[in-house]
Design a protein around this motif. Structure first.
Motif, PDB file in Angstrom:
ATOM      1  N   ASN A  86      25.753  32.083  38.389  1.00 49.86           N
ATOM      2  CA  ASN A  86      24.891  32.579  39.454  1.00 49.86           C
ATOM      3  C   ASN A  86      25.581  33.656  40.281  1.00 49.86           C
ATOM      4  O   ASN A  86      26.486  34.320  39.819  1.00 49.86           O
ATOM      5  CB  ASN A  86      24.352  31.434  40.312  1.00 49.86           C
ATOM      6  CG  ASN A  86      23.319  30.626  39.564  1.00 49.86           C
ATOM      7  OD1 ASN A  86      22.325  31.173  39.088  1.00 49.86           O
ATOM      8  ND2 ASN A  86      23.556  29.337  39.412  1.00 49.86           N
ATOM      9  N   THR A  87      25.156  33.808  41.534  1.00 47.20           N
ATOM     10  CA  THR A  87      25.628  34.884  42.409  1.00 47.20           C
ATOM     11  C   THR A  87      26.534  34.273  43.461  1.00 47.20           C
ATOM     12  O   THR A  87      26.066  33.727  44.458  1.00 47.20           O
ATOM     13  CB  THR A  87      24.425  35.615  43.042  1.00 47.20           C
ATOM     14  OG1 THR A  87      23.560  36.070  41.993  1.00 47.20           O
ATOM     15  CG2 THR A  87      24.875  36.798  43.867  1.00 47.20           C
ATOM     16  N   ASN A  88      27.835  34.370  43.250  1.00 44.12           N
ATOM     17  CA  ASN A  88      28.823  33.623  44.031  1.00 44.12           C
ATOM     18  C   ASN A  88      29.211  34.242  45.363  1.00 44.12           C
ATOM     19  O   ASN A  88      30.215  33.873  45.952  1.00 44.12           O
ATOM     20  CB  ASN A  88      30.057  33.377  43.166  1.00 44.12           C
ATOM     21  CG  ASN A  88      29.753  32.372  42.094  1.00 44.12           C
ATOM     22  OD1 ASN A  88      29.791  31.178  42.314  1.00 44.12           O
ATOM     23  ND2 ASN A  88      29.408  32.867  40.910  1.00 44.12           N
ATOM     24  N   THR A  89      28.402  35.178  45.831  1.00 43.26           N
ATOM     25  CA  THR A  89      28.540  35.697  47.201  1.00 43.26           C
ATOM     26  C   THR A  89      27.217  35.550  47.951  1.00 43.26           C
ATOM     27  O   THR A  89      27.065  36.071  49.046  1.00 43.26           O
ATOM     28  CB  THR A  89      28.976  37.177  47.203  1.00 43.26           C
ATOM     29  OG1 THR A  89      28.028  37.943  46.452  1.00 43.26           O
ATOM     30  CG2 THR A  89      30.375  37.344  46.628  1.00 43.26           C
ATOM     31  N   TYR A  90      26.285  34.835  47.348  1.00 38.05           N
ATOM     32  CA  TYR A  90      24.936  34.697  47.908  1.00 38.05           C
ATOM     33  C   TYR A  90      24.850  33.449  48.794  1.00 38.05           C
ATOM     34  O   TYR A  90      24.236  32.442  48.446  1.00 38.05           O
ATOM     35  CB  TYR A  90      23.913  34.642  46.776  1.00 38.05           C
ATOM     36  CG  TYR A  90      22.475  34.683  47.217  1.00 38.05           C
ATOM     37  CD1 TYR A  90      22.024  35.653  48.101  1.00 38.05           C
ATOM     38  CD2 TYR A  90      21.568  33.761  46.737  1.00 38.05           C
ATOM     39  CE1 TYR A  90      20.704  35.701  48.495  1.00 38.05           C
ATOM     40  CE2 TYR A  90      20.233  33.795  47.117  1.00 38.05           C
ATOM     41  CZ  TYR A  90      19.809  34.762  48.005  1.00 38.05           C
ATOM     42  OH  TYR A  90      18.497  34.805  48.400  1.00 38.05           O
ATOM     43  N   ALA A  91      25.534  33.542  49.939  1.00 38.50           N
ATOM     44  CA  ALA A  91      25.558  32.435  50.897  1.00 38.50           C
ATOM     45  C   ALA A  91      26.131  32.972  52.207  1.00 38.50           C
ATOM     46  O   ALA A  91      26.781  34.019  52.223  1.00 38.50           O
ATOM     47  CB  ALA A  91      26.433  31.295  50.375  1.00 38.50           C
ATOM     48  N   VAL A 121      27.080  41.989  48.042  1.00 38.27           N
ATOM     49  CA  VAL A 121      28.451  41.953  48.550  1.00 38.27           C
ATOM     50  C   VAL A 121      28.533  42.748  49.865  1.00 38.27           C
ATOM     51  O   VAL A 121      29.097  43.843  49.902  1.00 38.27           O
ATOM     52  CB  VAL A 121      29.488  42.464  47.514  1.00 38.27           C
ATOM     53  CG1 VAL A 121      29.748  41.432  46.444  1.00 38.27           C
ATOM     54  CG2 VAL A 121      29.070  43.772  46.890  1.00 38.27           C
ATOM     55  N   PRO A 122      27.997  42.179  50.923  1.00 40.91           N
ATOM     56  CA  PRO A 122      28.090  42.877  52.207  1.00 40.91           C
ATOM     57  C   PRO A 122      29.549  42.965  52.676  1.00 40.91           C
ATOM     58  O   PRO A 122      30.414  42.226  52.200  1.00 40.91           O
ATOM     59  CB  PRO A 122      27.253  42.010  53.156  1.00 40.91           C
ATOM     60  CG  PRO A 122      27.204  40.663  52.516  1.00 40.91           C
ATOM     61  CD  PRO A 122      27.307  40.894  51.034  1.00 40.91           C
ATOM     62  N   LEU A 128      36.122  38.822  54.059  1.00 45.16           N
ATOM     63  CA  LEU A 128      36.570  37.447  53.860  1.00 45.16           C
ATOM     64  C   LEU A 128      37.412  37.336  52.586  1.00 45.16           C
ATOM     65  O   LEU A 128      38.501  36.750  52.608  1.00 45.16           O
ATOM     66  CB  LEU A 128      35.378  36.490  53.796  1.00 45.16           C
ATOM     67  CG  LEU A 128      35.714  35.037  53.452  1.00 45.16           C
ATOM     68  CD1 LEU A 128      36.626  34.425  54.509  1.00 45.16           C
ATOM     69  CD2 LEU A 128      34.437  34.218  53.278  1.00 45.16           C
ATOM     70  N   LEU A 129      36.923  37.888  51.480  1.00 45.74           N
ATOM     71  CA  LEU A 129      37.680  37.848  50.229  1.00 45.74           C
ATOM     72  C   LEU A 129      39.068  38.461  50.407  1.00 45.74           C
ATOM     73  O   LEU A 129      40.067  37.895  49.971  1.00 45.74           O
ATOM     74  CB  LEU A 129      36.930  38.615  49.145  1.00 45.74           C
ATOM     75  CG  LEU A 129      36.141  37.834  48.129  1.00 45.74           C
ATOM     76  CD1 LEU A 129      35.471  38.770  47.139  1.00 45.74           C
ATOM     77  CD2 LEU A 129      36.964  36.794  47.418  1.00 45.74           C
ATOM     78  N   ASP A 167      28.877  51.722  44.832  1.00 42.70           N
ATOM     79  CA  ASP A 167      29.116  51.462  46.254  1.00 42.70           C
ATOM     80  C   ASP A 167      29.939  50.191  46.459  1.00 42.70           C
ATOM     81  O   ASP A 167      30.898  50.173  47.234  1.00 42.70           O
ATOM     82  CB  ASP A 167      27.773  51.356  46.987  1.00 42.70           C
ATOM     83  CG  ASP A 167      27.946  50.992  48.445  1.00 42.70           C
ATOM     84  OD1 ASP A 167      28.562  51.786  49.192  1.00 42.70           O
ATOM     85  OD2 ASP A 167      27.486  49.895  48.839  1.00 42.70           O
ATOM     86  N   ALA A 168      29.592  49.128  45.747  1.00 39.16           N
ATOM     87  CA  ALA A 168      30.335  47.866  45.869  1.00 39.16           C
ATOM     88  C   ALA A 168      31.779  48.044  45.414  1.00 39.16           C
ATOM     89  O   ALA A 168      32.707  47.524  46.044  1.00 39.16           O
ATOM     90  CB  ALA A 168      29.648  46.762  45.061  1.00 39.16           C
ATOM     91  N   CYS A 169      31.986  48.788  44.331  1.00 40.05           N
ATOM     92  CA  CYS A 169      33.354  49.055  43.839  1.00 40.05           C
ATOM     93  C   CYS A 169      34.166  49.789  44.891  1.00 40.05           C
ATOM     94  O   CYS A 169      35.318  49.425  45.165  1.00 40.05           O
ATOM     95  CB  CYS A 169      33.311  49.901  42.574  1.00 40.05           C
ATOM     96  SG  CYS A 169      32.840  49.019  41.108  1.00 40.05           S
TER      97      CYS A 169
END
Length: 196
Positions: A86-91, A121-122, A128-129, A167-169
């Motif tokens: 799934n989408t592991n930054t969707y929280a 990925v805001p 945080l990462l 953009d995310a990169c």
């Protein structure tokens, strides 16, 4: 046809750590924004096929410790925690922090890998990462690009364009995060000119 010499992550980690490092897949119970509101998600998506732990009732810590136990039999003492299905930054950031803190508390975990979509990925998640850079030897943000062709992305139902990936990169690299792209080569309608 051109041949490519793809760098091996396995070899990279062998060189970096001086021994084999294996990824242990973790299912943290995430969903995907592309499957909400009655949407079917991407044309190729079958979460059950991604991870042996898909749908696991175990905590992140328990899944990782199970992996550590199994891999010790093979002589592996260092692992990468791979938040995969799934989408592991969707929280909310608070939930992500609690889950990633669980992974950080397992001593054998030397690398953190987080699989997600480039449109989820805001900056606060990337911040945080990157705050875990002192704990983990490497942090990999694995972004599902699938294709750099916007028309193909539309056909397979991705819900984002190639610019979202670029953009995310850019934002991840500015924070010192390593980025991997998930791509599907040879999607219908694409040719060699789409592989560049």
């Amino acid at each position: 046809m051109a041949s490519f010499d793809w760098p091996s992550l396995s070899r990279h980690w062998q060189d970096l750590f001086g021994e084999k490092v294996w990824r242990v897949s973790v299912d943290a119970g995430f969903s995907c924004p592309n499957r909400e509101g009655g949407r079917d998600g991407c044309a190729f998506c079958d979460v059950r096929a991604f991870s042996p732990n898909a749908g696991s009732p175990l905590s992140v810590r328990e899944q990782l410790l199970e992996g550590v136990f199994a891999l010790k039999k093979r002589g592996v003492s260092q692992i990468a925690a791979y938040f995969q299905p799934n989408t592991n930054t969707y929280a909310p950031v608070e939930r992500l922090k609690a889950l990633w803190d669980e992974a950080a508390a397992v001593e054998a975990v030397k690398v953190l890998c987080v699989g997600t979509r480039p449109d989820v990925v805001p900056d606060e998640v990337l911040d945080l990462l990157s705050s875990y850079r002192e704990r983990f030897r490497e942090i990999w943000l694995e972004l599902g690009l699938q294709s750099a062709n916007d028309e193909t992305l539309r056909i397979i139902g991705r819900g984002h364009d190639a610019h979202a990936f670029a953009d995310a990169c850019k934002r991840a690299k500015a924070r010192g995060l390593l980025v991997a792209a998930h791509v599907i080569l040879g999607l219908p309608g694409e040719g060699p000119e789409d592989e560049a």
